[in-house]
Motif scaffolding. Sequence first.
Motif, mmCIF file in Angstrom:
data_model
loop_
_atom_site.group_PDB
_atom_site.id
_atom_site.type_symbol
_atom_site.label_atom_id
_atom_site.label_comp_id
_atom_site.label_asym_id
_atom_site.label_seq_id
_atom_site.Cartn_x
_atom_site.Cartn_y
_atom_site.Cartn_z
ATOM 1 N N UNK A 185 0.865 -1.187 0.000
ATOM 2 C CA UNK A 185 0.000 0.000 0.000
ATOM 3 C C UNK A 185 0.895 1.229 0.000
ATOM 4 N N UNK A 186 0.451 2.260 -0.690
ATOM 5 C CA UNK A 186 1.265 3.464 -0.855
ATOM 6 C C UNK A 186 0.362 4.677 -0.680
ATOM 7 N N UNK A 187 0.675 5.481 0.348
ATOM 8 C CA UNK A 187 -0.079 6.707 0.613
ATOM 9 C C UNK A 187 0.823 7.912 0.372
ATOM 10 N N UNK A 188 0.320 8.878 -0.378
ATOM 11 C CA UNK A 188 1.084 10.088 -0.660
ATOM 12 C C UNK A 188 0.908 11.069 0.501
ATOM 13 N N UNK A 189 1.471 10.683 1.610
ATOM 14 C CA UNK A 189 1.437 11.468 2.841
ATOM 15 C C UNK A 189 2.867 11.557 3.360
ATOM 16 N N UNK A 190 3.259 12.718 3.824
ATOM 17 C CA UNK A 190 4.613 12.878 4.342
ATOM 18 C C UNK A 190 4.616 13.574 5.681
ATOM 19 N N UNK A 191 5.807 13.877 6.162
ATOM 20 C CA UNK A 191 5.947 14.635 7.388
ATOM 21 C C UNK A 191 5.594 13.857 8.643
ATOM 22 N N UNK A 192 5.477 14.617 9.739
ATOM 23 C CA UNK A 192 5.177 14.004 11.034
ATOM 24 C C UNK A 192 3.831 13.299 11.023
ATOM 25 N N UNK A 213 13.380 4.379 7.195
ATOM 26 C CA UNK A 213 13.557 5.340 6.109
ATOM 27 C C UNK A 213 13.865 6.729 6.630
ATOM 28 N N UNK A 214 14.667 7.489 5.881
ATOM 29 C CA UNK A 214 15.094 8.816 6.311
ATOM 30 C C UNK A 214 14.055 9.880 5.985
ATOM 31 N N UNK A 215 14.239 11.036 6.601
ATOM 32 C CA UNK A 215 13.353 12.172 6.326
ATOM 33 C C UNK A 215 13.953 13.440 6.894
ATOM 34 N N UNK A 216 13.190 14.527 6.840
ATOM 35 C CA UNK A 216 13.685 15.812 7.339
ATOM 36 C C UNK A 216 13.562 15.866 8.863
ATOM 37 N N UNK A 217 13.796 17.040 9.432
ATOM 38 C CA UNK A 217 13.795 17.195 10.878
ATOM 39 C C UNK A 217 12.438 16.835 11.486
ATOM 40 N N UNK A 218 11.354 17.096 10.752
ATOM 41 C CA UNK A 218 10.018 16.782 11.256
ATOM 42 C C UNK A 218 9.814 15.271 11.319
ATOM 43 N N UNK A 219 10.279 14.591 10.306
ATOM 44 C CA UNK A 219 10.164 13.126 10.273
ATOM 45 C C UNK A 219 11.048 12.510 11.361
ATOM 46 N N UNK A 220 12.280 13.002 11.477
ATOM 47 C CA UNK A 220 13.188 12.465 12.491
ATOM 48 C C UNK A 220 12.623 12.651 13.895
ATOM 49 N N UNK A 221 12.088 13.827 14.159
ATOM 50 C CA UNK A 221 11.529 14.086 15.489
ATOM 51 C C UNK A 221 10.284 13.227 15.734
#
Length: 434
Positions: A185-192, A213-221
């Motif tokens: 399944x694949x959702x086009x949703x990102x971020x926190x 998987x990696x991401x920006x500061x919002x994803x990491x937090x």
Amino acid sequence: MKIRRLDTRSENFVAELAALTAWSEERDAEVSVKVADIIRAVRGDGDAAVLAYTNQFDRRDAPSVAALEVSHERMQQSLNAIPAAQRDALQAAAERVTRYHEKQKQDSWSYREEDGTLLGQQVTPLDRAGIYVPGGKAAYPSSVLMNALPAKVAGVAEIVMVSPAPASELNDTVLAAAAIAGVDRFFTVGGAQAVAALAYGTQSIPGVDKIVGPGNIWVAEAKRQVFGKVGIDMIAGPSEILVVCDGKTDPDWIAMDLFSQAEHDEEAQAILVSQDAAFLDAVEASMQRLVRTLDRGDIIRTSMTNRGAMILARDLDDCFVVVNQISPEHLELSLDDAEDWAKKVRHAGAIFLGRHTPEALGDYCAGPNHVLPTSATARFSSPLGVYDFQKRSSLIGCSPAGASSLAKIASVLARSEGLDAHARSAEYRLFDQE
């Protein structure tokens, strides 16, 4: 573009190197609070919160979370639509990555002691894994393969992928990679909000057991804050490369190898270490000339100016002292007898051996995973692999004779800890053998 120079013979070298490679562990208080608010909203409101945040942050106008899901048919359409050369490259890379990771798969094992007691380990895959694939500044089909294929090899029953699609723009190579990798399944949703949805589940997005998987500061937090509810692979920092060269490699090659990581973003770090001062000068001249030819030259200039360096070492042995101090994500050994020199490396995410092994090959198609520990965490962490998607259960099966033997030991130890019920539970088995 100004690139700082360091010298291991300087009495201030250790402090200078520490300052250069330090990546702030301080959490941005404002980001932390806002991420906590997003997670709380997603936990409470599910789809409604995910939809609101996605439409706001990604400039979307989706009517529902269901409308943010990409169908298998759409993924296959992208696979069929991309140029044949891209399709062939993705499939070749997927085959190599799969073949490498199949070597990592762990099987259950057990053995029996003389009295019939069975001991062992039962290895099982996760039920459901979530993979986060960055979007925005660039498209990363390679990250789809690197995150999803080890999960497939491990036997994960369902892989749920999330990736932002700002302004509803979908990248065909990312969709094609998802089709090749067998994303369920694949959702086009990102971020926190995507991390929170994977961690806690919503009406439309299933909760998972682990997020990678990696991401920006919002994803990491967000990954940091949901850890414990779900597993995570790591908290990734900016990309890094450290090149050790003896001065015998074409300076243009080394310059471009350094740029291959510096172009990721302005916070990336690229460092060259050599015992040859004239070679450092030659590489810097190559860099000043070649940076003007690259599309992401501005990003590279910022990265190299702020966090890049060239380090002059006493000799090659001294170079490896620096290597183990830095504990880099990517380490290139552009040397004669690189395999032998690699034995001196204690800490590195991935080691690239010889003059003809640029880090870029590892990013895409060599086979080993490109999700690697950053910020010196290679001291205690490993690349993403099949083992991240498998869990181990201990097996203990006592025969009557084995229980009687072990009960004597357990009883003594339990009573030394003041745990009477533990002792008596063991002693019941002992008495059964009297």
